[in-house]
Design a protein around this motif. Structure first.
Motif, PDB file in Angstrom:
ATOM      1  N   ALA A  81     -15.387 -38.960  64.226  1.00  0.00           N
ATOM      2  CA  ALA A  81     -16.172 -40.041  63.615  1.00  0.00           C
ATOM      3  C   ALA A  81     -15.260 -41.200  63.204  1.00  0.00           C
ATOM      4  CB  ALA A  81     -16.946 -39.514  62.411  1.00  0.00           C
ATOM      5  N   LEU A  82     -14.089 -40.887  62.649  1.00  0.00           N
ATOM      6  CA  LEU A  82     -13.127 -41.934  62.287  1.00  0.00           C
ATOM      7  C   LEU A  82     -12.634 -42.670  63.530  1.00  0.00           C
ATOM      8  CD1 LEU A  82     -11.066 -40.029  59.571  1.00  0.00           C
ATOM      9  CD2 LEU A  82     -12.639 -41.957  59.190  1.00  0.00           C
ATOM     10  N   THR A  83     -12.381 -41.927  64.608  1.00  0.00           N
ATOM     11  CA  THR A  83     -11.927 -42.531  65.859  1.00  0.00           C
ATOM     12  C   THR A  83     -12.990 -43.468  66.412  1.00  0.00           C
ATOM     13  OG1 THR A  83     -10.543 -40.604  66.335  1.00  0.00           O
ATOM     14  CG2 THR A  83     -11.098 -42.021  68.199  1.00  0.00           C
ATOM     15  N   GLU A  84     -14.249 -43.046  66.390  1.00  0.00           N
ATOM     16  CA  GLU A  84     -15.334 -43.910  66.863  1.00  0.00           C
ATOM     17  C   GLU A  84     -15.450 -45.162  66.003  1.00  0.00           C
ATOM     18  OE1 GLU A  84     -17.087 -43.828  69.695  1.00  0.00           O
ATOM     19  OE2 GLU A  84     -15.693 -42.204  70.161  1.00  0.00           O
ATOM     20  N   ALA A  85     -15.263 -45.014  64.696  1.00  0.00           N
ATOM     21  CA  ALA A  85     -15.300 -46.184  63.811  1.00  0.00           C
ATOM     22  C   ALA A  85     -14.187 -47.166  64.179  1.00  0.00           C
ATOM     23  CB  ALA A  85     -15.177 -45.748  62.350  1.00  0.00           C
ATOM     24  N   ALA A  86     -12.986 -46.652  64.422  1.00  0.00           N
ATOM     25  CA  ALA A  86     -11.872 -47.519  64.811  1.00  0.00           C
ATOM     26  C   ALA A  86     -12.174 -48.228  66.130  1.00  0.00           C
ATOM     27  CB  ALA A  86     -10.580 -46.709  64.910  1.00  0.00           C
ATOM     28  N   ARG A  87     -12.792 -47.531  67.053  1.00  0.00           N
ATOM     29  CA  ARG A  87     -13.171 -48.147  68.334  1.00  0.00           C
ATOM     30  C   ARG A  87     -14.201 -49.259  68.144  1.00  0.00           C
ATOM     31  NH1 ARG A  87     -13.273 -42.478  71.109  1.00  0.00           N
ATOM     32  NH2 ARG A  87     -11.151 -42.416  71.910  1.00  0.00           N
ATOM     33  N   ARG A  88     -15.028 -49.156  67.104  1.00  0.00           N
ATOM     34  CA  ARG A  88     -16.016 -50.204  66.802  1.00  0.00           C
ATOM     35  C   ARG A  88     -15.369 -51.403  66.137  1.00  0.00           C
ATOM     36  NH1 ARG A  88     -18.758 -46.047  64.021  1.00  0.00           N
ATOM     37  NH2 ARG A  88     -18.527 -47.203  62.071  1.00  0.00           N
ATOM     38  N   GLY A  89     -14.076 -51.309  65.825  1.00  0.00           N
ATOM     39  CA  GLY A  89     -13.391 -52.411  65.159  1.00  0.00           C
ATOM     40  C   GLY A  89     -13.255 -52.246  63.660  1.00  0.00           C
ATOM     41  N   VAL A  90     -13.649 -51.097  63.132  1.00  0.00           N
ATOM     42  CA  VAL A  90     -13.512 -50.822  61.705  1.00  0.00           C
ATOM     43  C   VAL A  90     -12.041 -50.504  61.426  1.00  0.00           C
ATOM     44  CG1 VAL A  90     -14.181 -49.236  59.840  1.00  0.00           C
ATOM     45  CG2 VAL A  90     -15.872 -49.951  61.547  1.00  0.00           C
ATOM     46  N   GLU A  91     -11.477 -51.079  60.376  1.00  0.00           N
ATOM     47  CA  GLU A  91     -10.112 -50.745  59.966  1.00  0.00           C
ATOM     48  C   GLU A  91     -10.148 -49.347  59.331  1.00  0.00           C
ATOM     49  OE1 GLU A  91      -6.578 -52.424  57.067  1.00  0.00           O
ATOM     50  OE2 GLU A  91      -8.659 -52.886  56.608  1.00  0.00           O
ATOM     51  N   VAL A  92      -9.465 -48.383  59.938  1.00  0.00           N
ATOM     52  CA  VAL A  92      -9.487 -47.002  59.460  1.00  0.00           C
ATOM     53  C   VAL A  92      -8.094 -46.625  58.981  1.00  0.00           C
ATOM     54  CG1 VAL A  92      -9.847 -44.574  60.088  1.00  0.00           C
ATOM     55  CG2 VAL A  92     -11.353 -46.336  61.032  1.00  0.00           C
ATOM     56  N   ARG A  93      -8.013 -46.220  57.709  1.00  0.00           N
ATOM     57  CA  ARG A  93      -6.772 -45.721  57.124  1.00  0.00           C
ATOM     58  C   ARG A  93      -7.071 -44.391  56.448  1.00  0.00           C
ATOM     59  NH1 ARG A  93      -3.840 -50.964  54.468  1.00  0.00           N
ATOM     60  NH2 ARG A  93      -3.503 -52.033  56.451  1.00  0.00           N
ATOM     61  N   LEU A  94      -6.370 -43.363  56.909  1.00  0.00           N
ATOM     62  CA  LEU A  94      -6.571 -42.006  56.408  1.00  0.00           C
ATOM     63  C   LEU A  94      -5.272 -41.499  55.818  1.00  0.00           C
ATOM     64  CD1 LEU A  94      -8.135 -39.257  56.287  1.00  0.00           C
ATOM     65  CD2 LEU A  94      -7.286 -38.847  58.609  1.00  0.00           C
ATOM     66  N   LEU A  95      -5.314 -40.982  54.599  1.00  0.00           N
ATOM     67  CA  LEU A  95      -4.161 -40.349  53.962  1.00  0.00           C
ATOM     68  C   LEU A  95      -4.520 -38.891  53.728  1.00  0.00           C
ATOM     69  CD1 LEU A  95      -1.374 -40.454  52.551  1.00  0.00           C
ATOM     70  CD2 LEU A  95      -2.571 -41.115  50.456  1.00  0.00           C
ATOM     71  N   ILE A  96      -3.714 -37.981  54.300  1.00  0.00           N
ATOM     72  CA  ILE A  96      -3.942 -36.553  54.082  1.00  0.00           C
ATOM     73  C   ILE A  96      -2.741 -35.976  53.353  1.00  0.00           C
ATOM     74  CG2 ILE A  96      -5.426 -36.341  56.099  1.00  0.00           C
ATOM     75  CD1 ILE A  96      -3.118 -34.915  57.530  1.00  0.00           C
ATOM     76  N   ASP A  97      -2.958 -34.871  52.692  1.00  0.00           N
ATOM     77  CA  ASP A  97      -1.895 -34.201  51.953  1.00  0.00           C
ATOM     78  C   ASP A  97      -1.180 -33.219  52.869  1.00  0.00           C
ATOM     79  OD1 ASP A  97      -1.083 -33.623  48.872  1.00  0.00           O
ATOM     80  OD2 ASP A  97      -0.888 -31.826  50.112  1.00  0.00           O
ATOM     81  N   GLY A  98       0.145 -33.329  52.956  1.00  0.00           N
ATOM     82  CA  GLY A  98       0.931 -32.450  53.810  1.00  0.00           C
ATOM     83  C   GLY A  98       0.973 -31.017  53.322  1.00  0.00           C
ATOM     84  N   PHE A  99       0.722 -30.801  52.049  1.00  0.00           N
ATOM     85  CA  PHE A  99       0.755 -29.450  51.489  1.00  0.00           C
ATOM     86  C   PHE A  99      -0.565 -28.731  51.728  1.00  0.00           C
ATOM     87  CE2 PHE A  99       0.369 -26.426  47.923  1.00  0.00           C
ATOM     88  CZ  PHE A  99       1.514 -25.685  48.139  1.00  0.00           C
ATOM     89  N   GLY A 100      -1.678 -29.447  51.647  1.00  0.00           N
ATOM     90  CA  GLY A 100      -2.981 -28.804  51.753  1.00  0.00           C
ATOM     91  C   GLY A 100      -3.620 -28.906  53.126  1.00  0.00           C
TER      92      GLY A 100
END
Length: 130
Positions: free
Chosen positions: A66-85
């Motif tokens: 879903a995030l990838t599709e949003a980016a393809r639509r031109g939406v600025e997508v920034r995702l931060l995930i936790d490396g521990f969890g």
């Protein structure tokens, strides 16, 4: 006596508005997940998401896609995930990066008091596109 069973009571959702922000308690995990996908699908300008646990499973695939599709639509997508969890590797987000999205991994430091989330922690960001 089963014929006289009372239907379950429905209650109004718990809602509040604080400093111009609307809040609503979503109690069901399935409902929260579906709402998350709906919000991503309806984004027009930007998505900035922070996730403690992001794993390469059925649900993780759905959110990443879903995030990838949003980016393809031109939406600025920034995702931060936790490396521990999180168990998702950089390769898991290749399509997101190719679509113009960005993901970062926060890696907390290990110290004498177990896990240090403040101070010197590393953040790895990937914006590489092929």
């Amino acid at each position: 006596m089963a014929d006289n069973a009372t239907p379950p009571a429905t209650r109004e959702p718990i809602r509040a508005e604080i400093a111009g922000n609307r809040l609503e308690l979503i109690e069901s995990g399935v409902e929260r997940f579906n709402l998350l996908l709906e919000l991503i699908g309806g984004a027009r300008r930007s998505i900035r998401m922070l996730m403690y646990m992001f794993n390469p499973d059925k649900d993780g695939d759905a959110v990443r896609n879903a995030l990838t599709e949003a980016a393809r639509r031109g939406v600025e997508v920034r995702l931060l995930i936790d490396g521990f969890g999180s168990g998702a590797t950089a390769d898991f987000f290749t399509d997101l990066g190719n679509a113009g999205g960005e993901h970062c991994v926060f890696n907390p430091s290990w110290g004498r008091r177990y896990l240090t989330r403040a101070g010197a922690a590393a953040i790895y960001c990937a914006t590489t596109r092929s």
